[in-house]
Design an enzyme around this catalytic site. Structure first.
Site, mmCIF file in Angstrom:
data_model
loop_
_atom_site.group_PDB
_atom_site.id
_atom_site.type_symbol
_atom_site.label_atom_id
_atom_site.label_comp_id
_atom_site.label_asym_id
_atom_site.label_seq_id
_atom_site.Cartn_x
_atom_site.Cartn_y
_atom_site.Cartn_z
ATOM 1 N N ASP A 1 0.848 -1.207 0.000
ATOM 2 C CA ASP A 1 0.000 0.000 0.000
ATOM 3 C C ASP A 1 0.882 1.255 0.000
ATOM 4 O OD1 ASP A 1 -2.441 -1.635 0.480
ATOM 5 O OD2 ASP A 1 -1.408 -2.043 2.356
ATOM 6 N N HIS B 1 -4.639 -3.239 6.657
ATOM 7 C CA HIS B 1 -4.433 -3.501 5.222
ATOM 8 C C HIS B 1 -5.781 -3.945 4.656
ATOM 9 C CE1 HIS B 1 -3.069 -5.056 1.428
ATOM 10 N NE2 HIS B 1 -3.577 -6.241 1.732
HETATM 11 P P1 NAX Z 1 -2.481 -18.137 -3.639
HETATM 12 O O1 NAX Z 1 -3.880 -18.615 -3.439
HETATM 13 O O2 NAX Z 1 -1.889 -18.128 -5.002
HETATM 14 O O3 NAX Z 1 -1.495 -19.011 -2.715
HETATM 15 C C1 NAX Z 1 -1.738 -19.247 -1.368
HETATM 16 C C2 NAX Z 1 -1.047 -20.547 -1.037
HETATM 17 O O4 NAX Z 1 -1.098 -20.712 0.379
HETATM 18 C C3 NAX Z 1 -1.703 -21.768 -1.674
HETATM 19 O O5 NAX Z 1 -0.748 -22.535 -2.380
HETATM 20 C C4 NAX Z 1 -2.265 -22.531 -0.458
HETATM 21 O O6 NAX Z 1 -2.253 -23.941 -0.642
HETATM 22 C C5 NAX Z 1 -1.268 -22.096 0.609
HETATM 23 N N1 NAX Z 1 -1.759 -22.290 1.973
HETATM 24 C C6 NAX Z 1 -3.035 -22.230 2.438
HETATM 25 N N2 NAX Z 1 -3.070 -22.543 3.734
HETATM 26 C C7 NAX Z 1 -1.785 -22.780 4.108
HETATM 27 C C8 NAX Z 1 -1.182 -23.194 5.322
HETATM 28 N N3 NAX Z 1 -1.910 -23.414 6.416
HETATM 29 N N4 NAX Z 1 0.156 -23.357 5.343
HETATM 30 C C9 NAX Z 1 0.896 -23.173 4.242
HETATM 31 N N5 NAX Z 1 0.380 -22.833 3.039
HETATM 32 C C10 NAX Z 1 -0.950 -22.643 2.989
HETATM 33 O O7 NAX Z 1 -2.397 -16.713 -2.959
HETATM 34 P P2 NAX Z 1 -1.339 -15.533 -3.183
HETATM 35 O O8 NAX Z 1 -1.760 -14.719 -4.324
HETATM 36 O O9 NAX Z 1 0.024 -16.101 -3.158
HETATM 37 O O10 NAX Z 1 -1.635 -14.641 -1.873
HETATM 38 C C11 NAX Z 1 -1.320 -15.117 -0.584
HETATM 39 C C12 NAX Z 1 -1.959 -14.252 0.469
HETATM 40 O O11 NAX Z 1 -1.446 -12.920 0.378
HETATM 41 C C13 NAX Z 1 -3.470 -14.108 0.344
HETATM 42 O O12 NAX Z 1 -4.046 -14.208 1.631
HETATM 43 C C14 NAX Z 1 -3.639 -12.711 -0.194
HETATM 44 O O13 NAX Z 1 -4.906 -12.161 0.125
HETATM 45 C C15 NAX Z 1 -2.522 -11.995 0.503
HETATM 46 N N6 NAX Z 1 -2.098 -10.705 -0.027
HETATM 47 C C16 NAX Z 1 -1.668 -9.778 0.851
HETATM 48 C C17 NAX Z 1 -1.186 -8.554 0.448
HETATM 49 C C18 NAX Z 1 -0.699 -7.548 1.448
HETATM 50 O O14 NAX Z 1 -0.359 -6.443 1.019
HETATM 51 N N7 NAX Z 1 -0.630 -7.842 2.734
HETATM 52 C C19 NAX Z 1 -1.178 -8.170 -0.987
HETATM 53 C C20 NAX Z 1 -1.252 -9.332 -1.910
HETATM 54 C C21 NAX Z 1 -2.165 -10.451 -1.465
HETATM 55 O O15 NAX Z 1 -3.483 -10.101 -1.761
#
Ligand code: NAX
Length: 329
Positions: free
Chosen positions: A160, A188
Site C-alpha cells: 500500500d 491492510h
Molecule cells: P495463492 O492462493 O496463489 O497461494 C496461497 C497458497 O497458500 C496456496 O498454495 C495454499 O495452498 C497455501 N496455503 C493455504 N493454507 C496454508 C497453510 N496453512 N500453510 C501453508 N500454506 C498454505 O495466494 P497468493 O496470491 O500467493 O496470496 C497469498 C496471500 O497474500 C493471500 O491471503 C492474499 O490475500 C494476501 N495478499 C496480501 C497482500 C498484502 O499487502 N498484505 C497483498 C497481496 C495479497 O493479496
C-alpha cells in the site's frame, strides 16, 4: 570465510506470491549478494507434491547463494531455527464467503503457526505476515508465540505504501525518490489510511506541491484503498509480483532499517503507541528501526481529516479482533 547460512521460511509456497518471492530471495535480494541462504517452504499437505517442480526450477537457476531448499507441510519442521519468516500462505476468499468467514478460516492457520514459531524459530526471528487479513492474522500468530518479542511480528502494508508513493510521484511529475515519509495507517484493507498530509515531495508537504485538495482527499484515497481490487478486476488474479516485491522491501527495512531520516509503514503491536490507538491491535504506523529495535515514529501531525479516517480503520480492526477473540484464548 563464508558467512553462516541464514534460514528463511516462506509459507504458501505453491501460491503466486511465493512464486515471485522465492526466486528473488535465492538470488540474494533479501540479505545481499554475499549471504548464503537456506529456504524452507511450507505448504498444505495436498500442495506439497507440486513443490517438487518449484524446487527443480530453483535448482535449475544455479543460484550461488542458495545453500539448501527444504519443503514440507509441517510448520515445526520448516520453522526450525528460522531467522526470517514470510507468512504468505492463507486461503483465498471463496464465492459467497463473508470477510468474517475468511477471518475465522485463516485465523486458525495462524494459531498453529504462531505456536510452531514459538517452539521452533530462532528467538530473534522476524515474522512478516502477508496472508490476509494480515493485521489480524499477525495478532493471532503473535499471541500464540509468547516467547518471541511482540516487536518481531509485522503485518505487511508496504505494498500500500509503494502504491501511494507511486501515485504521488506520478501526480506531481517527480521521481519516486523525491517522495518520502509516505505512511499507511491502520488496517491492510479498504479502510487503510494513506497519509498524504505527512508525506513529503522534495521535502515539502505533498499538499504544498499538489494543490488539488479534492484529488488528495478523495481520488488519491480511493485509488490506494481500491488498488488491490482494481488489479484483480483487470488481471483476473490478485497482485503477486508487486506483493512479493513489497514483502522483500518490508523485510529488508526490518533487517537493515530505512535510509537516514526516513521511515516506513508496518503493521505492529499497538501497545503504548503515541497516537491513542487501542493497545491490543496490529495497526500500521510509521516505523523507524535502530540496532534491530523497532519504534513507532512520534510527532506525526494528525489533522481532523486524518483523525476521522484513523477512527474508521481502528473500528474495523476492533471488529476483526472481536470476531476471532476465541482464537486468542
Ligand atoms: P495463492 O492462493 O496463489 O497461494 C496461497 C497458497 O497458500 C496456496 O498454495 C495454499 O495452498 C497455501 N496455503 C493455504 N493454507 C496454508 C497453510 N496453512 N500453510 C501453508 N500454506 C498454505 O495466494 P497468493 O496470491 O500467493 O496470496 C497469498 C496471500 O497474500 C493471500 O491471503 C492474499 O490475500 C494476501 N495478499 C496480501 C497482500 C498484502 O499487502 N498484505 C497483498 C497481496 C495479497 O493479496
Amino acid at each position: 570465510m563464508a558467512k553462516p547460512v541464514k534460514k528463511v521460511v516462506v509459507t504458501g509456497g505453491g501460491g503466486q506470491i511465493a512464486y515471485s518471492l522465492l526466486f528473488r530471495i535465492a538470488n540474494g535480494e533479501l540479505y545481499g549478494k554475499d549471504q548464503p541462504v537456506e529456504l524452507s517452504i511450507l505448504e498444505v499437505p495436498q500442495g506439497v507434491e507440486s513443490l517438487k517442480g518449484l524446487v527443480m526450477e530453483l535448482d535449475d537457476c544455479c543460484f550461488p547463494l542458495l545453500h539448501k531448499v527444504r519443503y514440507d507441510s509441517d510448520p515445526r519442521k520448516m520453522f526450525e531455527g528460522a531467522e526470517a519468516v514470510f507468512l504468505v500462505g492463507a486461503k483465498p476468499r471463496g464465492p459467497g464467503m463473508e470477510r468474517k468467514d475468511l477471518l475465522l478460516e485463516n485465523g486458525k492457520i495462524f494459531v498453529d503457526q504462531g505456536k510452531a514459531l514459538n517452539e521452533c524459530a530462532a528467538k530473534n526471528v522476524l515474522v512478516l505476515v502477508v496472508g490476509n487479513p494480515c493485521n489480524t492474522n499477525c495478532l493471532i500468530a503473535m499471541h500464540h508465540a509468547p516467547n518471541i518479542d511482540p516487536s518481531r511480528f509485522h503485518a505487511m502494508t508496504r505494498l500500500d505504501q509503494n502504491r501511494a508513493s507511486y501515485q504521488l510521484a506520478h501526480k506531481a511529475g517527480v521521481h519516486l525518490d523525491d517522495v518520502t515519509h509516505m505512511i499507511i495507517w491502520g488496517n491492510h484493507s479498504s479502510t487503510q489510511v494513506p497519509d498524504f498530509h505527512n508525506a513529503r515531495i522534495k521535502g515539502k508537504r505533498a499538499s504544498e506541491v499538489i494543490h488539488d485538495k479534492n484529488y488528495l482527499e478523495k481520488e488519491f484515497f480511493q485509488i490506494i484503498q481500491q488498488r488491490g481490487a482494481e488489479v484483480i478486476k483487470l488481471r483476473g488474479k490478485s497482485s503477486a509480483a508487486s506483493a512479493a516485491n513489497a514483502a522483500l522491501g518490508a523485510m529488508r527495512s526490518l533487517l537493515f532499517g530505512a535510509k537516514e531520516g526516513q521511515f516506513y509503514s508496518s503493521g505492529v503491536f499497538s501497545k503504548n503507541n503515541p497516537y491513542g490507538i487501542r493497545g491490543d491491535l496490529i495497526f500500521s504506523f510509521p516505523i523507524q528501526s535502530h540496532n534491530d529495535k523497532f519504534e513507532i515514529v512520534k510527532g506525526m501531525e494528525i489533522t481532523p481529516f486524518l483523525k476521522a479516517k484513523l477512527e474508521l480503520t481502528e473500528k474495523e480492526l476492533l471488529e476483526e479482533r472481536d470476531a476471532i477473540h476465541h482464537l486468542l484464548k
